[in-house]
Design an enzyme around this catalytic site. Structure first.
Site: not given
Length: 980
Positions: A562, A575, A579, A605
């Site tokens: 995580d 984003h 990405d 994520d």
């Protein structure tokens, strides 16, 4: 003149084309035209070599025999009879005596005369000298005498010297006409030759035509033309009957006993054949006309007519036949006229003309037979009708053939066009795998300009094994289908093939794009489109394969990764930047993994890493490498650089462990690592406490999901003490407990979590509510100092309409004690659906129930929404109470909540009060009620019933002294809180 390489010469191309055109002109036009012109001139201008003349009709005296007569008696009666040119029997089959005079011989003549009895309906004849009554001879259809014998259609009498008067007796069947003609011998022989020539021409021409049509039908597999060939033969026999030629067939004499039955059957079969041919040509067109039903009735009428032809005498059968034939031909003619008027059908026109001619000839024969008007037959008879109707019917069938040929040609052109324009490849292979033919689409797919038979082979473009497989499938079943690829693998096709007439007929379709799209769909079904690593579905399949396919002795590790605070990158930089960071993270993790170790993205994520055949120590090293690689260097996106850290949970997967259990455990380890333990990595070995807790949780879920979910449940009660009057009130909060199978008490947290996961929260809350109200009802007298008994409602229950209705029903059942009940609603649940929460509060408050907002202050919007919720109590979140004296900010927050509640007319309850100092601070801040271990731990209900106030449960001396000071009058208190 030009020469070839071999030395042979050839005409120039232009001269050769001119020569071919000349030959075609002669063959197609000049020669047929010349034959037609010469034939027409011959028929109109030239003399026939079979012209016969000199026949003289002799008048006859006739007597029908009603009783048997001798020649003497007949001669005597005929002496006074009137002479007439001929005599019609009108279908009578009674014997007929007749007498006639012969023509005297010309002086010096050397040729003897012959007397002919030309009736084709004559059965037998016997003659005598009319003067001496000496017998001259007798003849039947089977045999005769030298003087009297069958000739042409009837009989002939030939003597060296004819008597001047002849007496004869004859028998007839059918519409016979008795007549006598006297011929010179030479002329009679010419007429006999002409008779046989015409019969031969009729037989030969019609039979050759019928054979031609039959052969054409067999070659083309057309049943219609087989029917037409049979109809032509029957038409020939009908014409032969009219001319008297039906006594022979192919030059052979028909046995006499077959003649009359054969004539009857010929008529019936001719009618059946005509009607069948008619229906075959025009059935569909006539289906919607008024003649369809009458024609069907006519079909059924042919069956009794066929029986009559066999059973009835010929004379009795003929009238029935005439009527049936007349009606049938009229109906068919009317139907044809209707078709001609509707569609201008030329086939129907030619056939109508054929029927009209046949009908006219038949009508002429009927009229002549019935009325004796034989001159009609000189204009039209069955012979001319047979020839004419056959010709017209042949024209009709030819027109039908022309139309069918046009249709086949049009269909062939369509097929050829479709073959050429079809976007899929159509081709033919021989059994050796050579391509015999291919349409343009096929040639484009294979990239060839032209197919060379015997040299262009399937194996040039596809693997050799594919041809063997395709041929075997085509032999085993009707339609073979394969998915194939070109030799270089760049293109993919589907081929469907069938084996027909020793060849493989096949269809090839280019499915390269479809194949790529399918592969892409398969990839997207198991892979994340952004990072290209496995998605949740894909990594779960990898895990299942590793669990079920691995040997139990081989280890399996599972890691959960995580990213910490990754959301900030998306929020601050967009984003696209996030990405790109995710792609780089996956690349870094991939560099750390080896062998069959796979990574899958299971959240925004969050990632799972499956490590088969990896012992836990090695997996630990790999996971530490993942943490270091992810956080070791910055991630550059354009001109920006980002630092990302990761938290990793790692577990050792037991053999056969379900995926959900493994993910739950590894997620728990990751959350523990994210909380700041072990430098971002937490490892659970097999048999760790987390697995045990997970097993207990699953057991609880299974137990609560069963039919006896409430078995083992019981209530505990924790006193809530009033800081204003600690010795004067006894308020409690109902807490849920459960005993497991071995009698141990299950803690409230795992029990509530299991209830919510199993979907039993509503069932549990109903039980708690009903049990609490029943306990209040049973001990109402003992609860005289109790102001409220509070209980919690889960969020799942509050949003369940059925639970809300059941709650109202329970409250209605205990309405007399509901004023002691206080329902606690968690603030986060209340704010999830404010309208629904306010409606529920209004409904329960109508029964006198108090409402408390639990865990107040834990949310972000508590103060803004507090005015919308008409609560009675605010239970301040325990996180603000624990160690409140160590955090001045918490003191300020609690003070603000107390003042806000006071201004809104609400009372406050402070949870998690654990010591005297905390109670003292809460009292100083004006909190109304306090709850926690400083006052009392949860108690059994019977202990609550034995107490007078909540303060009676205090065990801590400092808290007890503090409570006494709070309860004492202000004048008696010392500055340090001690009583005087």
């Amino acid at each position: 003149m030009h020469f070839t390489s071999s030395g042979r010469w050839k005409l120039p191309g232009l001269a050769q084309s001119a020569l071919d055109l000349t030959f075609r002109t002669f063959a197609y036009y000049l020669i047929p035209g010349a034959i037609g012109i010469v034939s027409l001139v011959a028929l109109l201008c030239w003399d026939s070599q079979y012209v016969s003349a000199g026949a003289v009709a002799r008048p006859v005296r006739v007597l029908q025999e009603t009783t048997p007569l001798s020649p003497l008696e007949a001669a005597a009666r005929l002496r006074h009879a009137r002479a007439q040119p001929y005599f019609d029997t009108h279908l009578s089959e009674a014997p007929v005596w007749f007498r006639f005079d012969t023509r005297p011989r010309q002086p010096g003549a050397r040729i003897e005369d012959i007397v002919e009895f030309p009736s084709r309906h004559a059965i037998d004849v016997a003659c005598w000298d009319g003067t001496t009554l000496a017998p001259l001879g007798a003849a039947t259809r089977a045999r005769g005498t030298p003087a009297l014998y069958p000739a042409k259609a009837g009989f002939a009498l030939q003597l060296d010297v004819l008597p001047s008067e002849v007496l004869c007796r004859g028998r007839f069947a059918g519409p016979a006409r008795l007549a006598v003609a006297q011929w010179p011998e030479l002329q009679f022989d010419l007429s006999l030759e002409d008779y046989h020539r015409k019969s031969g021409l009729l037989d030969g021409g019609m039979i050759v035509l019928a054979l031609f049509v039959l052969i054409t039908a067999l070659i083309n597999r057309q049943s219609l033309y087989v029917l037409f060939a049979g109809w032509l033969i029957l038409n020939l026999r009908v014409g032969a009957l009219s001319a008297g030629w039906d006594i022979q067939w192919l030059g052979m004499m028909v046995p006499p006993q077959w003649i009359l039955p054969g004539r009857a059957l010929t008529f019936v079969l001719y009618g059946i054949s005509t009607l069948t041919l008619y229906q075959a040509l025009f059935r569909d067109e006539l289906a919607g006309t008024r003649w369809a039903i009458p024609l069907r009735v006519t079909q059924w009428a042919c069956l009794p007519l066929l029986a009559a032809a066999v059973a009835l005498p010929y004379g009795a059968f003929l009238p029935l036949m005439w009527v049936a034939m007349a009606v049938g031909f009229m109906l068919m003619t009317f139907g044809l006229v209707t078709l001609m008027l509707r569609s201008r059908n030329r086939v129907a026109g030619w056939f109508a003309a054929s029927f009209a001619l046949t009908y006219a000839a038949s009508l002429a024969e009927v009229v002549s037979a019935a009325l004796g008007m034989h001159q009609v037959l000189e204009v039209i008879n069955s012979v001319t009708a047979a020839l004419g109707s056959s010709l017209l019917a042949a024209l009709a069938v030819a027109e039908q053939m022309r139309l069918e040929t046009q249709q086949r040609r049009a269909a062939q052109e369509k097929l050829e066009h479709a073959y050429e324009a079809m976007p899929v490849g159509l081709f033919t292979l021989d059994v050796a795998g050579n391509i015999v033919s291919a349409n343009p689409a096929m040639r484009r797919m294979l990239g060839i300009a032209e197919v060379v038979p015997g040299r262009t082979a399937w194996q040039q473009f596809f693997a050799d094994s594919l041809w063997t497989e395709l041929l075997e499938q085509a032999r085993e079943r009707r339609n073979a289908s394969l998915q194939i690829a070109s030799r270089d693998g760049s293109r993919h096709f589907t081929v469907e093939a069938t084996l027909a007439r020793g060849r493989v007929e096949a269809v090839l379709q280019d499915v390269t794009e479809q194949y790529r799209a399918t592969e892409q769909l398969h990839f997207l079904a198991n892979n994340d489109p952004l990072t290209k690593v496995f998605n949740r579905r894909g990594i779960e399949r990898v895990f299942e394969g590793a669990v079920h396919g691995a040997d139990r002795a081989k280890p399996l590790a599972l890691a959960y990764v995580d990213l910490d605070r990754f959301k900030l990158i998306n929020d601050l930089f967009g984003h696209e930047a996030g990405d790109e960071v995710l792609k780089q993270v996956c690349a870094r993790i991939g560099l750390t993994l080896a062998g069959g170790q796979k990574i899958g993205r299971v959240g925004g994520d969050e990632f799972l890493v499956v490590m088969p055949d990896t012992a836990l120590p090695l997996a630990t090293l790999i996971c530490r490498g993942i943490v270091e690689r992810i956080g070791g260097a910055a991630y550059r996106v354009g001109d920006k650089a980002f630092h990302v850290r990761a938290s990793v949970g790692l577990i050792e997967v037991a053999p056969g462990m379900p995926l959900k259990d493994a993910v739950s455990a590894v997620d728990r380890a990751c959350r523990e690592a994210k909380a700041g333990h072990s430098d971002g990595l937490v490892v659970y070995e097999r048999g760790a406490l987390a697995f045990q807790e997970r097993a207990r949780e699953l057991a609880l879920v299974a137990r609560l999901s069963g039919p006896d979910a409430t078995d083992g449940l019981f209530l505990a009660m924790q006193p809530i003490m009033s800081l204003c009057a600690p010795y004067d009130s006894l308020n409690v909060e109902v807490l849920l407990r459960m005993r497991d199978a071995d009698g141990r008490v299950v803690a409230a947290g795992p029990l509530i979590a299991a209830a919510e996961k199993s979907g039993c929260a509503g069932v549990i809350d109903r039980w708690v509510l009903a049990t609490t109200l029943a306990w209040i009802e049973d001990h109402q007298d003992a609860l005289c100092h109790t102001r409220f008994v509070s209980m919690n409602l889960s969020g799942a229950s509050l949003n369940d309409e059925r639970f809300v209705q059941d709650t109202l029903d329970i409250l209605a059942r205990y309405a007399h004690v509901t004023d002691l009940l206080c329902v606690e609603i968690t603030e986060s649940v209340a704010l999830r659906d404010l309208d629904n929460t306010r409606r529920f509060i209004d409904q329960v408050r109508a029964f006198g129930v108090k409402v408390a907002l639990d865990d107040f202050g834990a949310g972000y919007t508590s103060f803004s929404y507090l005015k919308e919720l008409p609560a009675d109590l605010l239970k301040i979140d325990g996180n603000f109470i624990v160690n409140i004296n160590a955090h001045p900010a918490n003191v300020a927050i609690v003070e603000a909540i107390v003042r806000l509640a006071s201004n809104l007319g609400m009372q406050t309850v402070a949870e998690w009060a654990e010591d005297a100092a905390t109670v003292h601070t809460l009292a100083a801040l004006g909190v109304d009620y306090v709850q926690g271990h400083a006052v009392a731990c949860p108690q059994p209900p019977r202990a609550v019933l034995g107490a007078r106030s909540a303060a009676g449960f205090i065990d801590d001396d400092d808290v007890a002294q503090l409570v006494r000071n709070l309860h004492a009058p202000a004048a008696m208190r010392t500055p340090h809180g001690q009583t005087a």
